[in-house]
Design a protein around this motif. Structure first.
Motif, PDB file in Angstrom:
ATOM      1  N   THR A 142     -65.514 -24.180   1.880  1.00 45.01           N
ATOM      2  CA  THR A 142     -64.434 -25.060   1.421  1.00 45.01           C
ATOM      3  C   THR A 142     -63.316 -25.100   2.458  1.00 45.01           C
ATOM      4  OG1 THR A 142     -63.175 -23.306   0.313  1.00 45.01           O
ATOM      5  CG2 THR A 142     -64.939 -24.368  -0.952  1.00 45.01           C
ATOM      6  N   PRO A 143     -62.511 -26.178   2.455  1.00 49.83           N
ATOM      7  CA  PRO A 143     -61.355 -26.208   3.363  1.00 49.83           C
ATOM      8  C   PRO A 143     -60.400 -25.044   3.133  1.00 49.83           C
ATOM      9  CG  PRO A 143     -61.756 -28.389   2.430  1.00 49.83           C
ATOM     10  CD  PRO A 143     -62.664 -27.435   1.698  1.00 49.83           C
ATOM     11  N   TYR A 144     -60.319 -24.584   1.886  1.00 47.49           N
ATOM     12  CA  TYR A 144     -59.411 -23.481   1.590  1.00 47.49           C
ATOM     13  C   TYR A 144     -59.822 -22.184   2.280  1.00 47.49           C
ATOM     14  CZ  TYR A 144     -56.584 -25.833  -1.968  1.00 47.49           C
ATOM     15  OH  TYR A 144     -55.697 -26.652  -2.618  1.00 47.49           O
ATOM     16  N   TYR A 145     -61.123 -21.962   2.459  1.00 46.59           N
ATOM     17  CA  TYR A 145     -61.548 -20.716   3.097  1.00 46.59           C
ATOM     18  C   TYR A 145     -60.989 -20.632   4.517  1.00 46.59           C
ATOM     19  CZ  TYR A 145     -64.303 -17.057   5.261  1.00 46.59           C
ATOM     20  OH  TYR A 145     -64.671 -15.924   5.947  1.00 46.59           O
ATOM     21  N   GLU A 146     -61.154 -21.690   5.276  1.00 46.19           N
ATOM     22  CA  GLU A 146     -60.656 -21.681   6.652  1.00 46.19           C
ATOM     23  C   GLU A 146     -59.137 -21.536   6.675  1.00 46.19           C
ATOM     24  OE1 GLU A 146     -62.141 -25.075   8.693  1.00 46.19           O
ATOM     25  OE2 GLU A 146     -64.257 -24.545   8.396  1.00 46.19           O
ATOM     26  N   GLN A 147     -58.455 -22.239   5.776  1.00 41.52           N
ATOM     27  CA  GLN A 147     -56.993 -22.158   5.739  1.00 41.52           C
ATOM     28  C   GLN A 147     -56.524 -20.742   5.420  1.00 41.52           C
ATOM     29  OE1 GLN A 147     -55.069 -24.694   2.792  1.00 41.52           O
ATOM     30  NE2 GLN A 147     -53.314 -23.290   2.704  1.00 41.52           N
ATOM     31  N   TYR A 148     -57.051 -20.163   4.357  1.00 45.56           N
ATOM     32  CA  TYR A 148     -56.602 -18.831   3.935  1.00 45.56           C
ATOM     33  C   TYR A 148     -57.000 -17.758   4.956  1.00 45.56           C
ATOM     34  CZ  TYR A 148     -54.766 -20.052  -0.674  1.00 45.56           C
ATOM     35  OH  TYR A 148     -54.003 -20.549  -1.695  1.00 45.56           O
ATOM     36  N   ARG A 149     -58.178 -17.912   5.562  1.00 45.71           N
ATOM     37  CA  ARG A 149     -58.598 -16.952   6.591  1.00 45.71           C
ATOM     38  C   ARG A 149     -57.685 -17.052   7.810  1.00 45.71           C
ATOM     39  NH1 ARG A 149     -63.755 -18.905   9.369  1.00 45.71           N
ATOM     40  NH2 ARG A 149     -62.137 -20.283  10.202  1.00 45.71           N
ATOM     41  N   ASP A 150     -57.450 -18.275   8.276  1.00 48.55           N
ATOM     42  CA  ASP A 150     -56.657 -18.455   9.494  1.00 48.55           C
ATOM     43  C   ASP A 150     -55.196 -18.056   9.301  1.00 48.55           C
ATOM     44  OD1 ASP A 150     -58.995 -19.385  10.573  1.00 48.55           O
ATOM     45  OD2 ASP A 150     -58.436 -21.508  10.518  1.00 48.55           O
ATOM     46  N   GLU A 151     -54.684 -18.213   8.067  1.00 49.57           N
ATOM     47  CA  GLU A 151     -53.284 -17.877   7.806  1.00 49.57           C
ATOM     48  C   GLU A 151     -53.113 -16.431   7.338  1.00 49.57           C
ATOM     49  OE1 GLU A 151     -51.618 -20.759   5.149  1.00 49.57           O
ATOM     50  OE2 GLU A 151     -52.101 -22.458   6.475  1.00 49.57           O
ATOM     51  N   GLY A 152     -54.233 -15.666   7.296  1.00 48.45           N
ATOM     52  CA  GLY A 152     -54.153 -14.259   6.924  1.00 48.45           C
ATOM     53  C   GLY A 152     -53.776 -14.027   5.472  1.00 48.45           C
ATOM     54  N   LEU A 153     -54.195 -14.926   4.572  1.00 48.34           N
ATOM     55  CA  LEU A 153     -53.806 -14.839   3.172  1.00 48.34           C
ATOM     56  C   LEU A 153     -54.846 -14.136   2.307  1.00 48.34           C
ATOM     57  CD1 LEU A 153     -52.366 -18.453   2.758  1.00 48.34           C
ATOM     58  CD2 LEU A 153     -51.084 -16.330   3.089  1.00 48.34           C
ATOM     59  N   ILE A 154     -55.979 -13.769   2.900  1.00 42.22           N
ATOM     60  CA  ILE A 154     -57.021 -13.092   2.126  1.00 42.22           C
ATOM     61  C   ILE A 154     -56.665 -11.612   1.996  1.00 42.22           C
ATOM     62  CG2 ILE A 154     -59.460 -12.419   2.125  1.00 42.22           C
ATOM     63  CD1 ILE A 154     -60.043 -15.116   3.527  1.00 42.22           C
ATOM     64  N   ARG A 155     -56.656 -11.117   0.766  1.00 42.57           N
ATOM     65  CA  ARG A 155     -56.267  -9.731   0.502  1.00 42.57           C
ATOM     66  C   ARG A 155     -57.448  -8.831   0.160  1.00 42.57           C
ATOM     67  NH1 ARG A 155     -52.835 -11.312   2.939  1.00 42.57           N
ATOM     68  NH2 ARG A 155     -50.670 -11.758   2.390  1.00 42.57           N
ATOM     69  N   GLU A 156     -58.599  -9.417  -0.137  1.00 40.08           N
ATOM     70  CA  GLU A 156     -59.783  -8.638  -0.489  1.00 40.08           C
ATOM     71  C   GLU A 156     -60.989  -9.242   0.234  1.00 40.08           C
ATOM     72  OE1 GLU A 156     -62.215  -6.223  -1.106  1.00 40.08           O
ATOM     73  OE2 GLU A 156     -60.567  -5.696  -2.481  1.00 40.08           O
ATOM     74  N   GLU A 157     -61.603  -8.439   1.128  1.00 43.44           N
ATOM     75  CA  GLU A 157     -62.689  -8.952   1.952  1.00 43.44           C
ATOM     76  C   GLU A 157     -64.087  -8.617   1.423  1.00 43.44           C
ATOM     77  OE1 GLU A 157     -61.671  -9.292   6.391  1.00 43.44           O
ATOM     78  OE2 GLU A 157     -60.814  -7.356   5.796  1.00 43.44           O
ATOM     79  N   ASN A 158     -64.172  -7.734   0.441  1.00 42.37           N
ATOM     80  CA  ASN A 158     -65.480  -7.344  -0.103  1.00 42.37           C
ATOM     81  C   ASN A 158     -66.078  -8.522  -0.874  1.00 42.37           C
ATOM     82  OD1 ASN A 158     -67.668  -6.280  -1.511  1.00 42.37           O
ATOM     83  ND2 ASN A 158     -66.647  -4.340  -1.948  1.00 42.37           N
ATOM     84  N   TRP A 159     -67.187  -9.062  -0.361  1.00 41.35           N
ATOM     85  CA  TRP A 159     -67.799 -10.238  -0.993  1.00 41.35           C
ATOM     86  C   TRP A 159     -68.167  -9.973  -2.448  1.00 41.35           C
ATOM     87  CZ3 TRP A 159     -66.251 -13.843   1.814  1.00 41.35           C
ATOM     88  CH2 TRP A 159     -66.504 -13.971   3.180  1.00 41.35           C
TER      89      TRP A 159
END
Length: 521
Positions: free
Chosen positions: A393-410
């Motif tokens: 999704t477009p949101y994945y790239e946005q949140y990843r690039d802006e460092g907004l992801i707080r939990e990386e465990n799939w």
């Protein structure tokens, strides 16, 4: 060639108190079987001991190719672990994987543990067939097969995208005969029967059926519409009812959920479906489907006819009671239109399942409350999910690039666990915020009364299961419902292997040495 198509083990009972066959798996199996391949389907979640029994089946079956299906990001680690297990048993077996997550993150998925040989990107049937044919011919160059990703040494190779199948009516009826389609437990076979008691369904009569692929919508949070390139292709009415008839006649399944993003994109298909289903007189059929609010309002005159044929429930994406959030999602609907659709569904006495979502970076406790207030007087089933920017999704790239992801465990990207945070609610407070609203909905006297005395049996059944899930959540006993499951690392460590976990939760067996599981006791 001998091909195993594997649906890896899933911890689905903690969400749904049951498990149902994957439409994608049975469709792929039917296509491969129709091309002359010897195909076996292993739905590992039905096994008595998921990893132990999978190991046994792989050792006994000795497949040439292992195809691994993956239907969502939160189950992708067990797809990786299935690849590891297959390679540890037989390093020469060819492991092929696919699904939305691996299509979106092909290179990362190939490199995560090195046990996947090929990824089928996008629609799988034709690409997998061509790959199997090339492998059977001992071909070593796969660059002319569209829709693949693989590593050539350390070089990542991605072939051109494959075009979509134009007419999905050419696909065969899904291969249900390759699954343990029992509707009662059979202790002798050590197989858990398929059952699905949530979402207002009859536990042992329920089945999911896919009648279309894709969606014309452009919702920025939806990986499925991106996976299908914002297109919609549908099976015709005869094809759909043919499958329903097989499921009723041969497997005792007559409670259908049509899992398409929008079952009724094309009105004339629904008109033809009404005629076809009415002519068949299938016994005891009930069904429900997901739609969009504008399509429901367009087809209001068809709903009484569908009800006569067994329609009892309808679902659509409310998403949010905030127009600002809807606009940010590119949802293309108005809050007022949603209200009209909810009213119309209840005037027709349909069970209404409202899909709502909260957790966008601009969401607040107030937008969540507005959403609750918006649906509380209409929704029978309050399907609350937490905003998750899934890969693709477009949101994945946005949140990843802006460092907004707080939990990386799939494993935790299940849309019930926060993996990002909003501007106003920190990550560690988000779950409690959502749980308060869920409790507020389900603990109302009206809902408690209806769970015992509502005249609609589907509502009574759903609320009964909801009470059980809440009770087990509070008492921390949900794990007792699915006793056949255990984590891959526990299974490997019991076998004497040392396991390390990546930050995304993937288990890496670090001490394989020269000994494969083929030789282990």
């Amino acid at each position: 060639m001998k091909i195993f198509i594997i649906d890896p083990p899933q911890q689905v009972f903690k969400y749904f108190m049951g498990h149902i066959p994957s439409p994608a798996v049975v469709q792929l199996a039917a296509y491969m079987e129709g091309q002359g391949h010897h195909v076996e389907v292993l739905d590992v979640t039905t096994f008595d001991r998921v990893w132990d029994d999978l190991e046994e089946r792989l050792k006994q079956g000795k497949p040439d190719i292992v195809g691994i299906s993956n239907n969502s990001t939160n189950t992708v680690n067990n797809a990786f672990h299935t690849a590891t297990l297959a390679k540890m048993i037989d390093p020469s077996v060819v492991v092929v994987a696919g699904g939305a997550h691996m299509t979106a993150l092909s290179e990362e998925s190939l490199r995560v543990n090195g046990d996947i040989d090929f990824i089928v990107r996008g629609e799988g049937e034709v690409t997998f067939t061509e790959l199997a044919a090339a492998l059977e011919k001992k071909q070593t160059d796969f660059s002319d097969i569209p829709g693949l990703a693989y590593l050539d040494g350390d070089r990542f190779v991605q072939t051109p995208d494959r075009g979509l199948i134009e007419d999905i009516d050419t696909l065969p009826i899904p291969a249900y005969h390759l699954l343990p389609m029992l509707n009662v437990p059979n202790p002798e076979e050590r197989i858990m029967p398929y059952r699905f008691p949530t979402l207002g369904m009859k536990p042992y009569e329920s089945i999911f059926v896919s009648t279309a692929r894709g969606c014309y919508g452009k919702c920025r949070f939806c990986s499925e519409t991106a996976f299908w390139h914002h297109t919609w292709r549908a099976r015709n009415a005869k094809n759909m009812v043919d499958e329903m008839e097989v499921l009723c006649r041969d497997f005792g399944r007559n409670n259908f959920y049509f899992v398409d993003n929008a079952f009724n994109w094309r009105r004339n298909r629904i008109e033809e479906f009404i005629d076809e289903l009415g002519a068949r007189n299938l016994p005891g059929v009930t069904f429900w489907y997901q739609t969009r609010v504008e399509l429901l309002l367009r087809d209001l005159d068809l709903l009484p006819k569908l009800k006569e044929l067994g329609l009892y429930q309808i679902s659509f994406g409310v998403e949010s009671g905030s127009q600002d959030i809807l606009n940010k999602y590119d949802k293309s609907q108005k809050v007022q239109t949603v209200t009209r659709a909810m009213k119309a569904a209840k005037e027709l006495d349909l069970v209404l399942l409202t899909n709502v979502m909260w957790g966008h970076e601009d969401d607040t406790p107030e937008t969540l409350l507005a959403t609750y207030q918006h649906v509380k007087n209409y929704a029978d089933i309050f399907a609350m999910q937490i905003f998750t920017p899934v890969p693709g999704t477009p949101y994945y790239e946005q949140y990843r690039d802006e460092g907004l992801i707080r939990e990386e465990n799939w494993d935790l990207w299940d849309m019930f666990t926060p993996v990002v945070e909003t501007r106003s609610v920190p990550h560690d407070k988000m779950l409690k915020t959502v749980e308060k609203i869920q409790s507020r909905f389900h603990l109302r006297p009206k809902i408690i009364y209806r769970s015992f005395f509502d005249r609609n049996p589907f509502i009574r059944s759903n609320y009964k299961v909801t009470r059980e899930i809440v009770k087990r959540t509070v008492t921390n006993t949900l794990h007792e419902v699915q006793t056949n499951y255990r984590p891959f690392e526990d299974y490997m460590e019991e076998r004497g292997y040392r396991v390390e976990k990546t930050r995304q939760g993937t288990c890496i067996v670090v001490d394989r040495g020269d000994t494969s599981l083929r030789d282990a006791g």
